[in-house]
Motif scaffolding. Sequence first.
Motif, PDB file in Angstrom:
ATOM      1  N   THR A  76     -11.682  -8.583  -4.832  1.00 56.54           N
ATOM      2  CA  THR A  76     -11.876  -8.129  -3.454  1.00 56.54           C
ATOM      3  C   THR A  76     -11.308  -6.739  -3.244  1.00 56.54           C
ATOM      4  OG1 THR A  76     -11.724 -10.439  -2.734  1.00 56.54           O
ATOM      5  CG2 THR A  76     -11.526  -8.744  -1.038  1.00 56.54           C
ATOM      6  N   LEU A  77     -10.144  -6.470  -3.836  1.00 55.37           N
ATOM      7  CA  LEU A  77      -9.533  -5.145  -3.703  1.00 55.37           C
ATOM      8  C   LEU A  77     -10.380  -4.075  -4.383  1.00 55.37           C
ATOM      9  CD1 LEU A  77      -7.185  -3.398  -2.779  1.00 55.37           C
ATOM     10  CD2 LEU A  77      -5.970  -4.039  -4.870  1.00 55.37           C
TER      11      LEU A  77
ATOM     12  N   SER B  59       0.553 -10.397  -4.936  1.00 54.62           N
ATOM     13  CA  SER B  59       1.197  -9.273  -4.255  1.00 54.62           C
ATOM     14  C   SER B  59       0.195  -8.180  -3.880  1.00 54.62           C
ATOM     15  CB  SER B  59       2.286  -8.679  -5.148  1.00 54.62           C
ATOM     16  OG  SER B  59       1.735  -8.073  -6.304  1.00 54.62           O
ATOM     17  N   LEU B  60      -0.971  -8.149  -4.537  1.00 55.10           N
ATOM     18  CA  LEU B  60      -1.991  -7.148  -4.218  1.00 55.10           C
ATOM     19  C   LEU B  60      -2.788  -7.496  -2.972  1.00 55.10           C
ATOM     20  CD1 LEU B  60      -3.399  -6.404  -7.801  1.00 55.10           C
ATOM     21  CD2 LEU B  60      -1.786  -5.025  -6.468  1.00 55.10           C
TER      22      LEU B  60
ATOM     23  N   SER C 172       4.773  -5.994   0.217  1.00 56.14           N
ATOM     24  CA  SER C 172       4.473  -6.615  -1.076  1.00 56.14           C
ATOM     25  C   SER C 172       5.534  -6.297  -2.122  1.00 56.14           C
ATOM     26  CB  SER C 172       3.102  -6.166  -1.560  1.00 56.14           C
ATOM     27  OG  SER C 172       3.026  -4.749  -1.600  1.00 56.14           O
ATOM     28  N   ALA C 173       6.058  -5.071  -2.128  1.00 52.09           N
ATOM     29  CA  ALA C 173       7.097  -4.731  -3.097  1.00 52.09           C
ATOM     30  C   ALA C 173       8.392  -5.485  -2.816  1.00 52.09           C
ATOM     31  CB  ALA C 173       7.347  -3.224  -3.086  1.00 52.09           C
ATOM     32  N   SER C 174       8.668  -5.774  -1.570  1.00 56.75           N
ATOM     33  CA  SER C 174       9.860  -6.554  -1.238  1.00 56.75           C
ATOM     34  C   SER C 174       9.763  -7.976  -1.788  1.00 56.75           C
ATOM     35  CB  SER C 174      10.065  -6.588   0.277  1.00 56.75           C
ATOM     36  OG  SER C 174      10.257  -5.285   0.790  1.00 56.75           O
ATOM     37  N   VAL C 175       8.571  -8.562  -1.738  1.00 58.33           N
ATOM     38  CA  VAL C 175       8.382  -9.896  -2.304  1.00 58.33           C
ATOM     39  C   VAL C 175       8.615  -9.866  -3.811  1.00 58.33           C
ATOM     40  CG1 VAL C 175       6.705 -11.735  -2.695  1.00 58.33           C
ATOM     41  CG2 VAL C 175       6.825 -10.622  -0.467  1.00 58.33           C
TER      42      VAL C 175
ATOM     43  N   HIS D 226       4.506  -0.430  -8.209  1.00 58.97           N
ATOM     44  CA  HIS D 226       3.672  -1.047  -7.176  1.00 58.97           C
ATOM     45  C   HIS D 226       3.301  -0.035  -6.086  1.00 58.97           C
ATOM     46  CE1 HIS D 226       1.990  -4.710  -5.511  1.00 58.97           C
ATOM     47  NE2 HIS D 226       2.466  -4.387  -4.315  1.00 58.97           N
ATOM     48  N   THR D 227       4.223   0.845  -5.762  1.00 60.08           N
ATOM     49  CA  THR D 227       3.944   1.872  -4.753  1.00 60.08           C
ATOM     50  C   THR D 227       3.039   2.963  -5.306  1.00 60.08           C
ATOM     51  OG1 THR D 227       6.125   1.440  -3.799  1.00 60.08           O
ATOM     52  CG2 THR D 227       5.011   3.457  -3.121  1.00 60.08           C
TER      53      THR D 227
END
Length: 314
Positions: A121-122, A198-199, A228-231, A259-260
């Motif tokens: 999907t992304l 996370s994406l 998402s990065a915090s998770v 991730h960022t």
Amino acid sequence: MAAPDELRFQEFEEAAELLSVTPDAATPRAGEERPSHAAVTVGPEEGETGDDTDTTELLGGQRRPHSFWTFEYYQAFFDVDTHQVLERIKGSVTPLPGKNFVRHRLRNNPDLYGPFWICATLVFALAVSGNLSHLTEKRASPTYHYSPQFHNVTIAATLIYCYAWLVPLALWGFLRWRQSQGAGTYSFLETVCVYGYSLSAYVPTAVLWLIPAAWLQWLLLAVAALLSASVLALTFWPLVRADGRATALAVVAAVVSLHTLLAVGCKLYFFQQPLSTSPAPSPLHTTVGAEGLHSHAPQLPGTNVSLPGTHPAR
């Protein structure tokens, strides 16, 4: 009318024989049924043994593992329902202190269904939104001719799926190496599952990037990357905090930075602002301008009027 002898109680031969053998035995009364056969235990028929074994293994959770080359082996990785997938998506964008995504969401049952479709999907969200963004920005130009950029789908798929598999593989290998020193670790499937879910925060962000406001696009990117990065940080911090503080912070910083950087790279490539370029001069203007530099028109005597084709008198 029946004779008096016929109305008297008469013992039958069977009752007499029974009483002679066992005096304490009672004769059955009228209306009572006597057992006509004995119970016989029948063993399982041929062909039912396999079903009983499968049922026993299923109830005991000890089913025989399938081969790596069969579809049944991979079927277990997609054995989730819609409720579980939605709960895991919600957990991937709601970082709560003390809530480990692997322990509280996966619960020793990781899947590949959610990560696969989130990545797919992304990919299409980035490719389609990027094309529409360029069309919106350049449609005011009369010389612009829109052509779909299908190669963006290939680029987005390569980028997203490589990130979703190679980065978890590297992290799992590092944690596996640390496990030999007594540290804890997750399985490779659990690590891939965490990164895949996370994406999910980037999917609505890619769609909202269609809004032609640069400050809003960067704000949405920052919010999605932060959630998402915090998770990810809360999930992997319990595994690395046993090391030195410098090592633990370096690992978590690498996870958050990669991730960022993925979000920043997608923003700059698929939604880059078009460069303002001045239109190129036509060949006719260039030729006329070049001739004007090397030739001078002559002037009539006593006037300032120049004649074409001759040089002025000196």
